[in-house]
Write a protein that holds these residues in place. Sequence first.
Motif, PDB file in Angstrom:
ATOM      1  N   LEU A 144      -4.262 -17.494   5.619  1.00 34.43           N
ATOM      2  CA  LEU A 144      -5.408 -17.576   4.579  1.00 34.43           C
ATOM      3  C   LEU A 144      -4.727 -17.361   3.268  1.00 34.43           C
ATOM      4  O   LEU A 144      -4.952 -17.843   2.217  1.00 34.43           O
ATOM      5  CB  LEU A 144      -6.541 -16.516   5.084  1.00 34.43           C
ATOM      6  N   ALA A 145      -3.605 -16.320   3.366  1.00 37.70           N
ATOM      7  CA  ALA A 145      -2.982 -15.887   2.124  1.00 37.70           C
ATOM      8  C   ALA A 145      -2.153 -16.991   1.788  1.00 37.70           C
ATOM      9  O   ALA A 145      -2.053 -17.326   0.683  1.00 37.70           O
ATOM     10  CB  ALA A 145      -2.293 -14.744   2.502  1.00 37.70           C
ATOM     11  N   GLU A 146      -1.597 -17.661   2.770  1.00 29.66           N
ATOM     12  CA  GLU A 146      -0.469 -18.732   2.379  1.00 29.66           C
ATOM     13  C   GLU A 146      -1.292 -19.845   1.773  1.00 29.66           C
ATOM     14  O   GLU A 146      -0.906 -20.758   0.627  1.00 29.66           O
ATOM     15  CB  GLU A 146       0.210 -19.252   3.596  1.00 29.66           C
ATOM     16  N   HIS A 147      -2.538 -20.189   2.414  1.00 26.53           N
ATOM     17  CA  HIS A 147      -3.378 -21.376   2.115  1.00 26.53           C
ATOM     18  C   HIS A 147      -3.527 -21.308   0.524  1.00 26.53           C
ATOM     19  O   HIS A 147      -3.514 -22.135  -0.483  1.00 26.53           O
ATOM     20  CB  HIS A 147      -4.421 -21.496   2.860  1.00 26.53           C
ATOM     21  N   PHE A 148      -4.007 -20.045   0.136  1.00 24.76           N
ATOM     22  CA  PHE A 148      -4.491 -19.949  -1.106  1.00 24.76           C
ATOM     23  C   PHE A 148      -3.127 -19.782  -1.957  1.00 24.76           C
ATOM     24  O   PHE A 148      -3.609 -20.312  -3.174  1.00 24.76           O
ATOM     25  CB  PHE A 148      -5.355 -18.318  -1.055  1.00 24.76           C
ATOM     26  N   GLY A 149      -2.401 -19.187  -1.539  1.00 26.08           N
ATOM     27  CA  GLY A 149      -1.096 -19.285  -2.530  1.00 26.08           C
ATOM     28  C   GLY A 149      -0.759 -20.290  -3.059  1.00 26.08           C
ATOM     29  O   GLY A 149      -0.142 -20.602  -3.990  1.00 26.08           O
ATOM     30  N   PHE A 150      -0.654 -21.489  -1.905  1.00 22.45           N
ATOM     31  CA  PHE A 150       0.012 -22.431  -2.167  1.00 22.45           C
ATOM     32  C   PHE A 150      -0.873 -23.459  -3.186  1.00 22.45           C
ATOM     33  O   PHE A 150       0.064 -23.924  -4.073  1.00 22.45           O
ATOM     34  CB  PHE A 150      -0.013 -23.303  -0.765  1.00 22.45           C
ATOM     35  N   PHE A 151      -2.272 -23.448  -3.413  1.00 22.34           N
ATOM     36  CA  PHE A 151      -2.667 -23.974  -4.496  1.00 22.34           C
ATOM     37  C   PHE A 151      -2.920 -22.933  -5.558  1.00 22.34           C
ATOM     38  O   PHE A 151      -2.759 -23.712  -6.573  1.00 22.34           O
ATOM     39  CB  PHE A 151      -4.111 -24.219  -3.853  1.00 22.34           C
ATOM     40  N   PRO A 231     -18.002 -14.552   6.729  1.00 26.89           N
ATOM     41  CA  PRO A 231     -18.174 -14.097   8.100  1.00 26.89           C
ATOM     42  C   PRO A 231     -17.011 -15.247   9.198  1.00 26.89           C
ATOM     43  O   PRO A 231     -16.835 -16.250   8.942  1.00 26.89           O
ATOM     44  CB  PRO A 231     -19.690 -14.443   8.627  1.00 26.89           C
ATOM     45  N   VAL A 232     -16.633 -14.521  10.099  1.00 27.84           N
ATOM     46  CA  VAL A 232     -15.686 -15.191  11.187  1.00 27.84           C
ATOM     47  C   VAL A 232     -16.591 -15.772  12.229  1.00 27.84           C
ATOM     48  O   VAL A 232     -17.617 -15.224  12.653  1.00 27.84           O
ATOM     49  CB  VAL A 232     -14.659 -14.421  11.596  1.00 27.84           C
ATOM     50  N   GLY A 233     -16.179 -16.799  12.779  1.00 31.92           N
ATOM     51  CA  GLY A 233     -16.675 -17.310  14.030  1.00 31.92           C
ATOM     52  C   GLY A 233     -16.220 -16.841  15.182  1.00 31.92           C
ATOM     53  O   GLY A 233     -14.949 -16.742  15.293  1.00 31.92           O
ATOM     54  N   THR A 234     -17.006 -16.352  16.105  1.00 35.10           N
ATOM     55  CA  THR A 234     -16.437 -15.459  17.155  1.00 35.10           C
ATOM     56  C   THR A 234     -16.926 -16.292  18.680  1.00 35.10           C
ATOM     57  O   THR A 234     -16.727 -15.692  19.702  1.00 35.10           O
ATOM     58  CB  THR A 234     -17.117 -14.174  16.855  1.00 35.10           C
ATOM     59  N   GLY A 235     -17.481 -17.642  18.501  1.00 33.45           N
ATOM     60  CA  GLY A 235     -17.756 -18.175  19.940  1.00 33.45           C
ATOM     61  C   GLY A 235     -16.722 -18.695  20.792  1.00 33.45           C
ATOM     62  O   GLY A 235     -17.035 -18.906  21.754  1.00 33.45           O
ATOM     63  N   VAL A 237     -12.026 -18.570  21.906  1.00 29.80           N
ATOM     64  CA  VAL A 237     -11.175 -17.323  22.502  1.00 29.80           C
ATOM     65  C   VAL A 237     -10.541 -16.510  21.291  1.00 29.80           C
ATOM     66  O   VAL A 237     -10.796 -15.297  21.159  1.00 29.80           O
ATOM     67  CB  VAL A 237     -10.178 -17.735  23.089  1.00 29.80           C
ATOM     68  N   PHE A 238     -10.393 -17.414  20.281  1.00 26.34           N
ATOM     69  CA  PHE A 238      -9.939 -16.671  18.799  1.00 26.34           C
ATOM     70  C   PHE A 238     -10.726 -16.922  17.623  1.00 26.34           C
ATOM     71  O   PHE A 238     -11.827 -17.936  17.758  1.00 26.34           O
ATOM     72  CB  PHE A 238      -8.671 -17.516  18.637  1.00 26.34           C
ATOM     73  N   ASP A 239     -10.942 -16.108  16.751  1.00 28.78           N
ATOM     74  CA  ASP A 239     -11.790 -16.120  15.565  1.00 28.78           C
ATOM     75  C   ASP A 239     -11.640 -17.380  14.894  1.00 28.78           C
ATOM     76  O   ASP A 239     -10.062 -17.802  14.615  1.00 28.78           O
ATOM     77  CB  ASP A 239     -11.386 -14.924  14.631  1.00 28.78           C
ATOM     78  N   SER A 240     -12.521 -17.929  14.322  1.00 26.78           N
ATOM     79  CA  SER A 240     -12.439 -19.068  13.316  1.00 26.78           C
ATOM     80  C   SER A 240     -12.716 -18.744  11.909  1.00 26.78           C
ATOM     81  O   SER A 240     -13.745 -17.846  11.846  1.00 26.78           O
ATOM     82  CB  SER A 240     -13.255 -20.426  13.863  1.00 26.78           C
ATOM     83  N   HIS A 241     -12.012 -19.390  11.010  1.00 32.75           N
ATOM     84  CA  HIS A 241     -12.157 -18.729   9.536  1.00 32.75           C
ATOM     85  C   HIS A 241     -12.720 -19.789   8.843  1.00 32.75           C
ATOM     86  O   HIS A 241     -12.124 -19.860   7.510  1.00 32.75           O
ATOM     87  CB  HIS A 241     -10.692 -18.117   9.198  1.00 32.75           C
ATOM     88  N   ALA A 242     -13.495 -20.740   9.055  1.00 36.72           N
ATOM     89  CA  ALA A 242     -14.090 -21.849   8.293  1.00 36.72           C
ATOM     90  C   ALA A 242     -14.486 -21.152   6.877  1.00 36.72           C
ATOM     91  O   ALA A 242     -14.167 -21.778   5.826  1.00 36.72           O
ATOM     92  CB  ALA A 242     -14.957 -22.692   9.024  1.00 36.72           C
ATOM     93  N   ALA A 243     -15.454 -20.000   7.107  1.00 39.15           N
ATOM     94  CA  ALA A 243     -15.904 -19.729   5.758  1.00 39.15           C
ATOM     95  C   ALA A 243     -15.065 -18.879   4.859  1.00 39.15           C
ATOM     96  O   ALA A 243     -15.298 -19.117   3.454  1.00 39.15           O
ATOM     97  CB  ALA A 243     -17.020 -18.523   6.168  1.00 39.15           C
ATOM     98  N   ALA A 244     -14.206 -18.289   5.388  1.00 35.18           N
ATOM     99  CA  ALA A 244     -13.026 -17.641   4.520  1.00 35.18           C
ATOM    100  C   ALA A 244     -12.282 -18.758   3.754  1.00 35.18           C
ATOM    101  O   ALA A 244     -11.879 -18.682   2.507  1.00 35.18           O
ATOM    102  CB  ALA A 244     -12.118 -17.056   5.563  1.00 35.18           C
ATOM    103  N   VAL A 245     -12.057 -19.887   4.473  1.00 38.27           N
ATOM    104  CA  VAL A 245     -11.326 -21.036   3.583  1.00 38.27           C
ATOM    105  C   VAL A 245     -11.986 -21.391   2.656  1.00 38.27           C
ATOM    106  O   VAL A 245     -11.556 -21.647   1.518  1.00 38.27           O
ATOM    107  CB  VAL A 245     -10.836 -22.102   4.844  1.00 38.27           C
TER     108      VAL A 245
END
Length: 281
Positions: A144-151, A231-235, A237-245
């Motif tokens: 998430l940090a790399e994605h934000f920093g890139f743009f 909020p993260v998706g917890t449905g 095996v691993f969290d998904s971070h769509a909302a954070a993106v």
Amino acid sequence: MAPEDWLLNLAKQYRLSPTQRQIVQRMLGMFPGVAFLSTVEIAEQTGVSQPTVTRLATALGFAGFPEFRTALREVVLSAVPEQRGPEQRAPERFDAGVVAIEQECANVGSLHRVVTGDRMAAAVRLLAASQPLGVVGLRASAALAEHFGFFARRILPSVITCTNAGTLADTVLQLSQQNASALLIFAMPRYPAATVAAIRRARKLGLSTVVIADSALAPFAGEADVLLVAPVGTGLVFDSHAAAVVLSISLLDAIAATDPERTQRRLEAHESLVDDWIHEA
């Protein structure tokens, strides 16, 4: 309620580890027999250790596995079997991906209140004014940090991104010495101790902290100058971070709008470089 739905809804109420979520997903395909298996048998069929199965039961709010199994049996035995003729198809197996997508749609929808609120406006003011701007994200938050920093580097004069816990303390100190005024921190579960330490260190050095986290109840929530919840998706095996993106890109768009002339100038300069690195078929 079908036994599978009962277990799935129960799992959503608690923060489970990836291993525990995997056990739940495998158990969903083992009904009704799973309600009558021992910890050893469940462990063998789900590919984990017996203590891991026991810890799942306590993670779901039960005193131990016997209490969990009793609840499972009650749900299975109380379920009314569906009457269907031989020409009817058997029910389709549970598709975790569909449920995860539905959960993420709800998570992204919850951002309406965030992006139009006073905290978002405060975060934009703090981050837009900082030169350089520091961006931090460790472990699960590193992408998430790399994605934000890139743009962010496309529209801001100076952006320093740190995703290494070993150098984080030095980076925060460097930002302070370079007269940075704010730090953006991504803090998704599980929260690294170094991330929490960075929040505290930044404030001691006079840096304002804007934190994007999964919950307003995060243990460090009161220590951030501005807390934005994605909020993260917890449905799965691993969290998904769509909302954070979505939230981070919305934040970056708002920062860009604080100085439209600079943004346009820098974007045009970047566009002039595109032909040097893009390859089109």
